[in-house]
Design an enzyme around this catalytic site. Structure first.
Site, PDB file in Angstrom:
ATOM      1  N   GLY A  99     103.565  90.280 -71.495  1.00 54.58           N
ATOM      2  CA  GLY A  99     102.867  91.183 -72.390  1.00 54.58           C
ATOM      3  C   GLY A  99     101.541  90.583 -72.806  1.00 54.58           C
ATOM      4  O   GLY A  99     101.097  89.566 -72.265  1.00 54.58           O
TER       5      GLY A  99
ATOM      6  N   GLY B 182      96.785  85.674 -95.676  1.00 55.36           N
ATOM      7  CA  GLY B 182      96.251  86.055 -94.377  1.00 55.36           C
ATOM      8  C   GLY B 182      97.344  86.349 -93.376  1.00 55.36           C
ATOM      9  O   GLY B 182      97.086  86.941 -92.336  1.00 55.36           O
TER      10      GLY B 182
ATOM     11  N   HIS C 283      68.678  98.253 -73.257  1.00 53.95           N
ATOM     12  CA  HIS C 283      68.748  97.691 -71.898  1.00 53.95           C
ATOM     13  C   HIS C 283      68.161  96.292 -71.911  1.00 53.95           C
ATOM     14  O   HIS C 283      67.144  96.040 -72.541  1.00 53.95           O
ATOM     15  CB  HIS C 283      67.949  98.560 -70.922  1.00 53.95           C
ATOM     16  CG  HIS C 283      67.908  97.992 -69.536  1.00 53.95           C
ATOM     17  ND1 HIS C 283      68.961  98.069 -68.650  1.00 53.95           N
ATOM     18  CD2 HIS C 283      66.917  97.318 -68.879  1.00 53.95           C
ATOM     19  CE1 HIS C 283      68.637  97.489 -67.513  1.00 53.95           C
ATOM     20  NE2 HIS C 283      67.402  97.021 -67.628  1.00 53.95           N
TER      21      HIS C 283
END
Length: 474
Positions: free
Chosen positions: A188, A44, A450
């Site tokens: 950052g 991973g 909606h």
């Protein structure tokens, strides 16, 4: 090829088991290639183990605690406490489930897994030094190789990650105690995400940044929203200052900064988190053995098929250059594997989305308005403020906007920028529209549920056409 004595042979050798490497390995195996995947740490890669997943787990928990504590406007009164050790255990469980899943998927697809560090021996062979203290090595001969060794955090002079009080992002995400005071060096996306997270957990955060703004890769109207929210949370920004040294003090540590004019300042903290960026890991591969040379920044140049200067060696993910994004790595891994299998595929970088998991989130894809002009496009722009979104208001999250950029001549969508709740999810629709070559009016004509946040995309498209209903037309 006849294997040498004591060596093994594979069609495709993949070096690195992160989101670029393991995806490439599985796809190559799905294309009937014999595949060997070498990983030195944990399957991973950084993303699943020390980056994307643990950070989002911590961010989600911090959001829950903060929202509960600040829900009085809804008539909800709560005073949550955060057990950092228990939170870390939960985060670790999430990580373990995902990394274990990666290993199982590789094995289910008949990928051979080797634990260790791979270095090139020659054009078609690599040595693998096994993990552990036995010092054993094996030689793997290959037809094709995919390099996916990822990246590591950049150290700055005077701030060694070997020191207990100096954190890289990995250390921050392994913390089982919350620091009362934290200095973050770098504004950052990693620095701002973690600053916001710790501030919501109750830490006093000071961000030191040499530049004059946060998130310099994004337009000011986007970062202004995020910066304002972070300041509301108590994050203290110190722009135009570079961290020069740290030292122990009576109550913890002190971080010394220096401005361009030479003026210095000192900030007390329990820990200092250095988040000034990441650099590719290519120096461990012994690339000289195959005559492959990275550029001045350590990246390996690739073509549209993820192929390096050597026809049988590919590079994917962070080692292949910006943007350093997990989903970009996976896409490159698939292209590399399918190219090896003889398929006609190529990388398409037009619709690679990016997200910053700040508060509110940032999501971008394609071109900004200024980038469109630079590319020779006459842009049409539409925008929907989140304060006009019914769903955003019911979430008490009404800051930000959704902006779409279209080609005024063809009508096609060429970019989108969002700073909004769930922007990391919302940006996928715009990315799909760009990938399919959809026009602004087609996005506007798509009926959206909606009340949802996604309606803001539809409204922004209508605004670009000067037909917006729920916001004033530009």
């Amino acid at each position: 090829m006849t294997p040498r004595d004591g060596s093994t042979r594979t069609d495709v050798l993949v070096i690195g088991g992160g989101p670029g490497g393991y995806v490439a390995a599985i796809r190559a195996a799905q294309r009937d290639r014999d595949v060997t995947l070498v990983e030195k740490d944990a399957y991973g890669g950084t993303c699943l183990n020390h980056g994307c997943i643990p950070s989002k787990a911590f961010i989600t928990a911090a959001d829950i605690a903060h929202d509960a504590e600040n829900a009085a406007v809804m008539g909800i009164h709560a005073d949550p406490t955060v057990d950092m050790a228990a939170l870390a255990d939960w985060k670790n469980d999430v990580v373990d489930r995902l990394t274990g899943g990666v290993e199982k998927l590789c094995k289910a697809n008949q990928v051979t897994l080797l634990e260790g560090t791979a270095t090139f021996a020659d054009d078609h062979a690599a040595r693998v030094a096994h993990s552990g203290d036995d010092g054993e090595t094996a030689t793997v001969e290959f037809e094709d190789c995919i390099v996916a060794t990822g990246s590591r955090p950049i150290e700055i002079p005077g701030f060694s990650f070997a020191d207990e009080d100096v954190w890289a992002s990995r250390d921050a995400l392994a913390a089982e105690e919350r620091p009362d005071e934290l200095v973050v060096v770098g504004a950052g996306y990693i620095g701002i995400e973690l600053s916001t997270m710790f501030a919501k957990l109750g830490t006093d955060v000071t961000v030191v940044e040499m530049l004059d703004s946060a998130l310099p890769a994004y337009d000011d109207d986007i970062t202004r929203v995020v910066r304002s929210r972070a300041a509301d949370l108590g994050v203290d920004f110190r722009f135009g200052e570079g961290a020069s040294e740290w030292r122990e003090s009576g109550r913890g540590i002190e971080v010394v900064t220096e401005a361009e004019d030479g003026e210095t300042a000192t900030y007390g903290a329990d820990k200092v988190l250095v988040a000034v960026g990441r650099e590719p890991v290519t120096d461990t591969l012994e690339l000289d053995a195959i005559g492959l040379e990275p550029d001045d920044t350590g990246f390996l140049a690739i073509d549209d098929h993820a192929r390096t200067a050597l026809d049988h060696v590919y590079a994917v993910g962070d080692v292949a250059g910006e943007p350093m994004l997990a989903h970009k790595a996976s896409a490159e891994g698939i292209v590399a594997a399918e190219t090896i299998a003889g398929e006609s595929v190529a990388l398409d970088h037009r619709a690679i989305p990016a997200a910053v998991f700040t508060d509110p989130e940032i999501g971008t894809v394609g071109l900004t308005e200024s980038e469109a002009v630079e590319a020779g496009v006459d842009p049409v722009v539409g925008e929907m403020p989140m304060r006009a979104s019914g769903r955003a208001l019911t979430m008490n999250e009404s800051e930000g906007f959704v902006r779409l950029v279209g080609d005024g001549e063809t009508g096609r969508l060429v970019g989108a920028q969002m700073v909004a709740p769930e922007a990391s999810e919302l940006i996928a629709e715009a990315g799909l529209a760009i990938e399919l070559g959809a026009t602004i009016d087609e996005v506007a004509d798509t009926i959206h549920t909606h009340p949802t946040l996604s309606e803001a995309t539809m409204e922004a498209a209508e605004n670009a056409m000067q037909q917006a209903i729920h916001t004033l037309n530009r």
